[in-house]
Design an enzyme around this catalytic site. Structure first.
Site, PDB file in Angstrom:
ATOM      1  N   SER A 148       0.808  -1.220   0.000  1.00 32.26           N
ATOM      2  CA  SER A 148       0.000   0.000   0.000  1.00 32.26           C
ATOM      3  C   SER A 148       0.845   1.276   0.000  1.00 32.26           C
ATOM      4  O   SER A 148       0.326   2.352  -0.302  1.00 32.26           O
ATOM      5  CB  SER A 148      -0.942   0.015   1.218  1.00 32.26           C
ATOM      6  OG  SER A 148      -0.210   0.101   2.422  1.00 32.26           O
ATOM      7  N   LYS A 186       0.612   4.839   6.969  1.00 30.95           N
ATOM      8  CA  LYS A 186       0.034   5.652   5.902  1.00 30.95           C
ATOM      9  C   LYS A 186       0.544   7.099   5.993  1.00 30.95           C
ATOM     10  O   LYS A 186       1.102   7.517   7.013  1.00 30.95           O
ATOM     11  CB  LYS A 186      -1.498   5.656   6.001  1.00 30.95           C
ATOM     12  CG  LYS A 186      -2.156   4.319   5.727  1.00 30.95           C
ATOM     13  CD  LYS A 186      -2.018   3.896   4.279  1.00 30.95           C
ATOM     14  CE  LYS A 186      -2.760   2.604   3.992  1.00 30.95           C
ATOM     15  NZ  LYS A 186      -2.098   1.434   4.622  1.00 30.95           N
TER      16      LYS A 186
END
Length: 227
Positions: A148, A186
């Site tokens: 990701s 993230k």
């Protein structure tokens, strides 16, 4: 698997037994874990007892006996240490100096979207990192699982070095605890009372939360890749 606080308490009790020959008092445990009342210590001890790590002995002062330790505290030179404060990212081990101007950091397991926070609460092994990579504060490492963040140069299997902090600036890559249940790596963006956690891969959607649903646990400061 033990929670962060349970592991902290077990490590503290083990350290004191090794040093003094007797367990710490409840007041000492409460102070070491920065809890407001001894009832929190009672709950942690009950949980450790139910999981078979300790046993309470009747009719004896400081009557606690350690029956076993997690694998993360066995071998590999683990030195337990309790860090004061109730920060979700607090890690029960410290960076240790080694020869050659490097430091030994605990690798706290793997991190990816959807992984429960308990999955990164115990040390799996240690890695050596250049001392120049580390600044002030506590640090730990995590192994990345998934792709990701691949466009930020973070690949599956990489080890990221994290500095403990509860604050972040827009654009920082952070370890975030989401809704108290999952930890994810993230990019952090705040807009008003909303926080966006952005992936660095177009295959993954940006997730947006209220600011009370996200707690920053650390900020990325380095990366280690093995070929």
């Amino acid at each position: 698997m033990l929670t962060k606080k349970q592991l902290d308490l077990l490590a503290f009790i083990h350290t004191r037994v090794q040093r003094d020959g007797v367990p710490p008092s409840f007041d000492e445990m409460k102070e070491a874990l920065d809890l407001r009342s001894k009832s929190g210590i009672h709950r942690l001890i009950t949980a450790l007892e139910e999981r078979g790590f300790i046993r309470r002995l009747a009719h004896r002062a400081r009557a606690l006996e350690i029956l076993k330790l997690p694998d993360s505290m066995m071998g590999s030179g683990f030195q337990p240490r309790v860090i004061a404060g109730d920060k979700p990212a607090s890690i029960p081990t410290a960076a240790l100096p080694v020869e050659g101007g490097s430091m030994s950091l605990p690798v706290m397991g793997r991190i990816a979207a959807g992984v429960p926070i308990e999955a990164i609460s115990e040390v799996s092994h240690h890695v050596h990192v250049p001392q120049s990579m580390l600044g002030k504060g506590e640090h730990y490492a995590l192994e990345v699982k998934g792709d990701s963040m691949i466009e930020a140069g973070i690949n599956d299997g990489d080890v990221v070095v994290i500095r403990e902090t509860s604050v972040a600036n827009n654009g920082d890559i952070v370890v975030a605890l989401v809704e108290g249940q999952e930890a994810t790596l993230k990019r952090f963006r705040r807009t008003g009372s909303a926080i966006a956690l952005e992936a660095a891969n177009p295959a993954y959607e940006t997730r947006v939360f209220r600011d009370d649903q996200v707690k920053v646990q650390g900020r990325l400061v380095g990366l280690i890749r093995t070929y």
